[in-house]
Design a protein around this motif. Structure first.
Motif, short mmCIF file in Angstrom:
data_model
loop_
_atom_site.label_atom_id
_atom_site.label_comp_id
_atom_site.label_asym_id
_atom_site.label_seq_id
_atom_site.Cartn_x
_atom_site.Cartn_y
_atom_site.Cartn_z
N ASP A 5 0.94 -1.08 0.11
CA ASP A 5 -0.06 0.07 0.18
C ASP A 5 0.76 1.20 -0.04
O ASP A 5 0.59 2.49 -0.74
CB ASP A 5 -0.92 0.00 1.24
CG ASP A 5 -0.41 -0.13 2.56
OD1 ASP A 5 0.78 -0.52 2.62
OD2 ASP A 5 -0.82 0.42 3.50
N LYS A 7 1.96 1.79 -3.53
CA LYS A 7 0.68 2.42 -4.32
C LYS A 7 0.70 3.99 -3.84
O LYS A 7 0.36 4.71 -4.94
CB LYS A 7 -0.53 1.73 -3.97
CG LYS A 7 -1.85 2.34 -4.72
CD LYS A 7 -1.54 1.99 -6.25
CE LYS A 7 -2.70 2.41 -6.96
NZ LYS A 7 -2.64 2.10 -8.33
N SER A 8 1.13 4.33 -2.90
CA SER A 8 0.95 5.77 -2.38
C SER A 8 1.89 6.36 -3.10
O SER A 8 1.63 7.68 -3.57
CB SER A 8 1.12 5.84 -0.87
OG SER A 8 1.17 7.05 -0.51
N GLU A 10 3.18 5.64 -6.13
CA GLU A 10 2.69 5.99 -7.43
C GLU A 10 1.65 7.15 -7.54
O GLU A 10 1.69 7.85 -8.47
CB GLU A 10 2.13 4.65 -7.82
CG GLU A 10 1.65 4.71 -9.34
CD GLU A 10 0.98 3.42 -9.67
OE1 GLU A 10 0.10 3.45 -10.58
OE2 GLU A 10 1.03 2.47 -8.90
N THR A 11 0.62 7.16 -6.38
CA THR A 11 -0.20 8.35 -6.87
C THR A 11 0.39 9.44 -6.48
O THR A 11 0.17 10.68 -7.21
CB THR A 11 -1.28 8.00 -5.71
OG1 THR A 11 -1.93 6.69 -5.76
CG2 THR A 11 -2.11 9.13 -5.67
N SER A 61 6.12 -0.95 -6.92
CA SER A 61 5.79 -2.10 -6.51
C SER A 61 6.62 -2.85 -5.76
O SER A 61 8.14 -2.39 -6.11
CB SER A 61 5.03 -3.00 -7.24
OG SER A 61 5.94 -3.59 -8.22
#
Length: 320
Positions: A272, A275-276, A278-279, A292
């Motif tokens: 997670d 993913k943060s 990436e955002t 990842s």
């Protein structure tokens, strides 16, 4: 592959520069980064092509966890200029020592392997060659030209050293017009003295910026590992530094300790958090962010190149 040190240079014991380090306990890997051992038919065929052309791949030398997946699809990242590096990075599994002379037949051998594997996108990287007056820039350019001559439809991505103190070297490589120019920062600047002691953080950032100044059409790319003790705010500042250099694409993956002599894994970053990152990266203006636990510089490089082109086209269309 002939690994006689008389031909490849005199390698010291594989990681002598890390001998001062006490053996570091290797943390148990969490379930989210476990991979299956490579044993497919495609993997075996790729290995045979690499061996028959006397080539070196970073997939093997760096112990990449994705080798089974990539080689099964006939994807391999070729490592040129030998398998002995002049640098001594604490994270890297490539041997350190005094390299041998360059192989003048290597550019053609790489081009033939690309043709035989039917690659539509190829990634070329290298060891650091601080012993060469141009850091190997002319050899990189020769490999790019050879691939283009035999494989005109293949797009070419390069992952280069920093060419530190090699005036004019970068210009030689950029003039050969790779489609993607990748140079990894590897980690945040506070870690450089322990993780990447032979490099200079802001020199690497400037190298990427200079690529865009010379040829804005070339995609630029950089990557880091996390789990080396960095703080989140340091990663976000690094993102800003890359965007200031107009870098298009950033990769973020989990550092995995190759042996007890290497820098320890301080922390396994959960999915997670990747993913943060990436955002946040996309919000800062990168065309693409791959983040990842198992992300590596050349993992899914062909698919990512197609996404890069599409993202640039979309951005240009919005600007019209």
């Amino acid at each position: 592959m002939n690994k006689d040190p008389r031909n490849l240079g005199q390698a010291r014991p594989r990681h002598p520069e890390k001998a001062h380090r006490p053996d570091q306990e290797v943390l148990r890997k969490p379930d989210w980064i476990r991979v299956k051992a490579p044993n497919s038919k495609g993997y075996a065929e790729t290995r045979e092509i690499v061996r028959s052309h006397n080539l070196v791949t970073v997939c093997e030398e760096a112990g990449c966890p994705n080798i089974g997946e990539c080689w099964d699809k006939k994807h391999a990242t070729f490592m040129i200029m030998g398998e002995i590096c002049t640098r001594a990075c604490a994270f890297c599994n490539v041997a350190t020592g005094l390299p041998g002379p360059l192989d003048p037949a290597e550019p053609e051998s790489v081009a033939r392997a690309v043709h035989k594997m039917g690659l539509s996108h190829v990634v070329i990287t290298s060891v650091d060659r601080d012993d060469l007056s141009d850091g190997g820039a002319a050899h990189f350019a020769a490999v790019i030209r050879s691939i283009r001559a035999l494989n005109p439809g293949t797009t070419i991505e390069i992952l280069t050293p920093d060419f530190l103190r090699k005036d004019g070297a970068l210009e030689v490589v950029v003039e050969a017009k790779p489609d993607v120019f990748n140079h990894n920062l590897e980690t945040v600047p506070s870690n450089y003295l322990t993780v990447r002691p032979g490099a200079r953080y802001f020199h690497s950032v400037r190298l990427l910026q200079r690529v865009k100044e010379i040829d804005p059409s070339i995609f630029t790319k950089s990557g880091i590992m996390v789990g080396l003790g960095e703080e989140r705010n340091e990663v976000l500042q690094l993102m800003d530094d890359l965007r200031s250099a107009d870098v298009d694409f950033m990769t973020i993956g989990q550092y995995l300790q190759p042996s007890k002599k290497h820098h320890p894994v301080i922390r396994f970053v959960p999915p997670d958090e990747f993913k943060s990152y990436e955002t946040v990266g996309l919000s800062k203006g990168f065309l693409l962010v791959a983040s990842s636990p198992l992300t590596r510089s050349s993992h899914h490089a062909g698919d990512d190149f197609a996404r890069l082109r599409a993202a640039r086209e979309a951005m240009l269309n919005r600007a019209v």
